[in-house]
Design a protein around this motif. Structure first.
Motif, PDB file in Angstrom:
ATOM      1  N   GLN A 125       7.948  -0.307   3.231  1.00 27.23           N
ATOM      2  CA  GLN A 125       6.719  -0.657   2.369  1.00 27.23           C
ATOM      3  C   GLN A 125       5.706  -0.224   2.523  1.00 27.23           C
ATOM      4  O   GLN A 125       4.930   0.189   1.351  1.00 27.23           O
ATOM      5  N   HIS A 126       5.212   0.262   3.623  1.00 26.54           N
ATOM      6  CA  HIS A 126       3.863   0.655   3.821  1.00 26.54           C
ATOM      7  C   HIS A 126       3.841   2.211   4.043  1.00 26.54           C
ATOM      8  O   HIS A 126       2.397   2.899   4.080  1.00 26.54           O
ATOM      9  N   ALA A 127       4.740   2.764   4.103  1.00 27.93           N
ATOM     10  CA  ALA A 127       4.863   4.086   4.388  1.00 27.93           C
ATOM     11  C   ALA A 127       4.719   5.036   3.032  1.00 27.93           C
ATOM     12  O   ALA A 127       5.112   4.372   1.910  1.00 27.93           O
ATOM     13  N   PRO A 128       4.120   5.913   3.076  1.00 32.04           N
ATOM     14  CA  PRO A 128       3.938   6.903   1.675  1.00 32.04           C
ATOM     15  C   PRO A 128       5.296   7.320   1.385  1.00 32.04           C
ATOM     16  O   PRO A 128       6.280   7.673   2.206  1.00 32.04           O
ATOM     17  N   SER A 129       5.518   7.511   0.035  1.00 28.23           N
ATOM     18  CA  SER A 129       6.807   7.806  -0.657  1.00 28.23           C
ATOM     19  C   SER A 129       7.156   9.268  -0.135  1.00 28.23           C
ATOM     20  O   SER A 129       6.385  10.027  -0.123  1.00 28.23           O
TER      21      SER A 129
END
Length: 62
Positions: free
Chosen positions: A45-49
């Protein structure tokens, strides 16, 4: 004129065996597996796409 179940030209086919098979209940996750799943979800959820972090080679040339 209404038709009852007895007036049909042919009987209704039996249900497919896969619809009626009783399967055992799934095993519950251990606390360690639950924690691992929570950690992986938070990281995702918190990692960049992934798509947004990679440069498109055709876009860089323009």
């Amino acid at each position: 004129m209404s038709t009852s179940t007895h007036d049909r030209a042919y009987p209704e086919p039996a249900a497919h065996p896969n619809w009626t098979t009783r399967r055992p209940a799934p095993r519950s996750l251990t606390p360690a597996q639950q924690q691992r799943n929570r950690d992986a979800l938070l990281r995702a959820q918190h990692a960049p796409s992934h798509r947004r972090t990679q440069k498109n080679p055709t876009e860089a040339v323009r």
